[in-house]
Design a protein around this motif. Structure first.
Motif, PDB file in Angstrom:
ATOM      1  N   UNK A  93       0.846  -1.188   0.000  1.00  0.00           N
ATOM      2  CA  UNK A  93       0.000   0.000   0.000  1.00  0.00           C
ATOM      3  C   UNK A  93       0.884   1.241   0.000  1.00  0.00           C
ATOM      4  N   UNK A  94       0.749   2.048  -1.046  1.00  0.00           N
ATOM      5  CA  UNK A  94       1.614   3.213  -1.181  1.00  0.00           C
ATOM      6  C   UNK A  94       1.013   4.432  -0.492  1.00  0.00           C
ATOM      7  N   UNK A  95       1.859   5.189   0.161  1.00  0.00           N
ATOM      8  CA  UNK A  95       1.451   6.420   0.825  1.00  0.00           C
ATOM      9  C   UNK A  95       1.975   7.605   0.030  1.00  0.00           C
ATOM     10  N   UNK A  96       1.095   8.538  -0.247  1.00  0.00           N
ATOM     11  CA  UNK A  96       1.481   9.797  -0.885  1.00  0.00           C
ATOM     12  C   UNK A  96       1.509  10.880   0.185  1.00  0.00           C
ATOM     13  N   UNK A  97       2.685  11.460   0.409  1.00  0.00           N
ATOM     14  CA  UNK A  97       2.857  12.511   1.407  1.00  0.00           C
ATOM     15  C   UNK A  97       2.742  13.855   0.686  1.00  0.00           C
ATOM     16  N   UNK A  98       1.733  14.627   1.031  1.00  0.00           N
ATOM     17  CA  UNK A  98       1.415  15.869   0.326  1.00  0.00           C
ATOM     18  C   UNK A  98       1.679  17.045   1.253  1.00  0.00           C
ATOM     19  N   UNK A  99       2.568  17.954   0.816  1.00  0.00           N
ATOM     20  CA  UNK A  99       3.017  19.052   1.670  1.00  0.00           C
ATOM     21  C   UNK A  99       2.761  20.389   0.968  1.00  0.00           C
ATOM     22  N   UNK A 100       1.801  21.178   1.428  1.00  0.00           N
ATOM     23  CA  UNK A 100       1.596  22.513   0.863  1.00  0.00           C
ATOM     24  C   UNK A 100       2.615  23.493   1.447  1.00  0.00           C
ATOM     25  N   UNK A 101       3.187  24.346   0.603  1.00  0.00           N
ATOM     26  CA  UNK A 101       4.208  25.283   1.072  1.00  0.00           C
ATOM     27  C   UNK A 101       4.019  26.656   0.441  1.00  0.00           C
ATOM     28  N   UNK A 102       4.451  27.668   1.153  1.00  0.00           N
ATOM     29  CA  UNK A 102       4.635  29.025   0.637  1.00  0.00           C
ATOM     30  C   UNK A 102       5.789  29.631   1.428  1.00  0.00           C
ATOM     31  N   UNK A 103       6.877  29.920   0.739  1.00  0.00           N
ATOM     32  CA  UNK A 103       8.026  30.588   1.362  1.00  0.00           C
ATOM     33  C   UNK A 103       8.524  29.864   2.620  1.00  0.00           C
ATOM     34  N   UNK A 145       7.031  18.338  -7.785  1.00  0.00           N
ATOM     35  CA  UNK A 145       6.727  19.697  -7.342  1.00  0.00           C
ATOM     36  C   UNK A 145       5.552  20.183  -8.177  1.00  0.00           C
ATOM     37  N   UNK A 146       4.480  20.516  -7.508  1.00  0.00           N
ATOM     38  CA  UNK A 146       3.263  20.975  -8.171  1.00  0.00           C
ATOM     39  C   UNK A 146       3.052  22.442  -7.837  1.00  0.00           C
ATOM     40  N   UNK A 147       2.686  23.231  -8.829  1.00  0.00           N
ATOM     41  CA  UNK A 147       2.380  24.648  -8.619  1.00  0.00           C
ATOM     42  C   UNK A 147       0.870  24.804  -8.583  1.00  0.00           C
ATOM     43  N   UNK A 148       0.391  25.540  -7.596  1.00  0.00           N
ATOM     44  CA  UNK A 148      -1.052  25.677  -7.384  1.00  0.00           C
ATOM     45  C   UNK A 148      -1.377  27.085  -6.925  1.00  0.00           C
ATOM     46  N   UNK A 149      -2.601  27.540  -7.155  1.00  0.00           N
ATOM     47  CA  UNK A 149      -3.035  28.787  -6.510  1.00  0.00           C
ATOM     48  C   UNK A 149      -2.889  28.665  -5.002  1.00  0.00           C
ATOM     49  N   UNK A 150      -2.578  29.774  -4.356  1.00  0.00           N
ATOM     50  CA  UNK A 150      -2.315  29.759  -2.917  1.00  0.00           C
ATOM     51  C   UNK A 150      -3.579  29.430  -2.128  1.00  0.00           C
ATOM     52  N   UNK A 210      -4.253  26.535   1.455  1.00  0.00           N
ATOM     53  CA  UNK A 210      -3.934  25.155   1.821  1.00  0.00           C
ATOM     54  C   UNK A 210      -4.888  24.153   1.178  1.00  0.00           C
ATOM     55  N   UNK A 211      -6.188  24.452   1.196  1.00  0.00           N
ATOM     56  CA  UNK A 211      -7.147  23.509   0.627  1.00  0.00           C
ATOM     57  C   UNK A 211      -6.860  23.284  -0.854  1.00  0.00           C
ATOM     58  N   UNK A 212      -6.675  24.353  -1.597  1.00  0.00           N
ATOM     59  CA  UNK A 212      -6.412  24.231  -3.025  1.00  0.00           C
ATOM     60  C   UNK A 212      -5.099  23.509  -3.286  1.00  0.00           C
ATOM     61  N   UNK A 213      -4.094  23.804  -2.498  1.00  0.00           N
ATOM     62  CA  UNK A 213      -2.795  23.166  -2.684  1.00  0.00           C
ATOM     63  C   UNK A 213      -2.853  21.675  -2.367  1.00  0.00           C
ATOM     64  N   UNK A 214      -3.533  21.319  -1.289  1.00  0.00           N
ATOM     65  CA  UNK A 214      -3.618  19.902  -0.942  1.00  0.00           C
ATOM     66  C   UNK A 214      -4.448  19.126  -1.959  1.00  0.00           C
ATOM     67  N   UNK A 215      -5.507  19.733  -2.449  1.00  0.00           N
ATOM     68  CA  UNK A 215      -6.297  19.082  -3.490  1.00  0.00           C
ATOM     69  C   UNK A 215      -5.486  18.916  -4.773  1.00  0.00           C
ATOM     70  N   UNK A 216      -4.674  19.910  -5.092  1.00  0.00           N
ATOM     71  CA  UNK A 216      -3.821  19.816  -6.285  1.00  0.00           C
ATOM     72  C   UNK A 216      -2.820  18.674  -6.139  1.00  0.00           C
ATOM     73  N   UNK A 217      -2.260  18.520  -4.947  1.00  0.00           N
ATOM     74  CA  UNK A 217      -1.347  17.412  -4.707  1.00  0.00           C
ATOM     75  C   UNK A 217      -2.047  16.071  -4.809  1.00  0.00           C
ATOM     76  N   UNK A 218      -3.258  15.995  -4.276  1.00  0.00           N
ATOM     77  CA  UNK A 218      -4.018  14.742  -4.316  1.00  0.00           C
ATOM     78  C   UNK A 218      -4.351  14.333  -5.743  1.00  0.00           C
ATOM     79  N   UNK A 219      -4.554  15.302  -6.623  1.00  0.00           N
ATOM     80  CA  UNK A 219      -4.918  14.976  -8.009  1.00  0.00           C
ATOM     81  C   UNK A 219      -3.798  14.252  -8.750  1.00  0.00           C
ATOM     82  N   UNK A 220      -2.559  14.489  -8.361  1.00  0.00           N
ATOM     83  CA  UNK A 220      -1.447  13.835  -9.057  1.00  0.00           C
ATOM     84  C   UNK A 220      -0.871  12.685  -8.242  1.00  0.00           C
TER      85      UNK A 220
END
Length: 225
Positions: A1-11, A55-60, A62-72
């Motif tokens: 079972x693979x785990x995807x670790x999703x980390x939203x960041x800004x600066x 590395x995924x670029x997303x609109x700022x 946390x919710x949007x960034x985490x959803x963007x990470x989950x999509x990939x």
């Protein structure tokens, strides 16, 4: 079972390596790390690139960034971490133990703060107690969610604040969470910068206002003021 670790960041250039380095042993065990940048003006993505799988670029936001990470993400379990959180090197093993049978669809870790004073120990204790009693977690507690469960609840709601509270409420309607009692360490920098009492009061005020129906956009204004 693979785990995807999703980390939203800004600066987060000053902090990100401290977070990513302990995760490298998990990559060796098959986990993937996805960094979701919300428009950093520093070199956070460049520092992180060799330590993550994408590395995924997303609109700022946390919710949007985490959803963007989950999509990939390609894992069967999504584990959402804040950029200032330190985890034990067997955290992925602990998550797999609780999710591989399908008995637990979501949960989080107990948390402690990086500050060493008694006040920080008390805050950590109260955070853990509150989440156990309410079945609601905050993002700094390292929420993990099975992929299909995440899809079922529609991912994180696209709101400016309290996205962790809202998704916890939705998930709790499906199943009570499982709390991993090993602790992760979240930075106490917010309390250190703004003062312990002021920060605690603001956090409780924001949660109360949210439950009373104040809009997340208004709460965001209060949070950043």
């Amino acid at each position: 079972m693979r785990i995807s670790i999703i980390i939203p960041v800004v600066n987060e250039s000053a902090q990100i390596l401290k977070t990513l380095l302990p995760l490298q042993v998990m990559r060796q065990r098959g986990a993937e790390i996805i960094l979701v940048d919300g428009g950093s003006s520093d070199n956070t993505p460049d520092i992180a690139r060799q330590y993550v799988d994408a590395v995924v670029v997303s609109p700022r936001g946390r919710a949007r960034q985490m959803n963007a990470g989950a999509r990939v993400a390609t894992g069967e379990v999504f584990w959402f971490l804040h950029a200032d959180t330190l985890v034990p090197d067997n955290a992925d093993v602990l998550i797999r133990e609780k999710t591989q049978t399908g008995a637990f669809l979501w949960g989080w870790f107990q948390v402690s703060l990086s500050g060493t004073g008694l006040s920080f120990q008390l805050i950590g204790f109260m955070m853990n107690l509150r989440s156990r009693l309410s079945a609601i977690a905050t993002g700094d507690q390292g929420i993990y969610i099975g992929k299909q469960t995440f899809i079922t609840v529609g991912g994180y709601p696209d709101i400016l604040l309290m996205e962790d509270i809202e998704i916890s409420k939705r998930l709790s309607k499906i199943q009570r969470p499982f709390v991993i009692h090993h602790k992760i360490v979240t930075s106490s920098r917010r309390w250190e910068k703004n003062g312990v009492l002021r920060t605690v009061f603001l956090m409780w005020l924001l949660r109360l206002a949210y439950f009373l129906g104040v809009s997340p956009s208004k709460l965001r204004e209060w949070y950043e003021s």
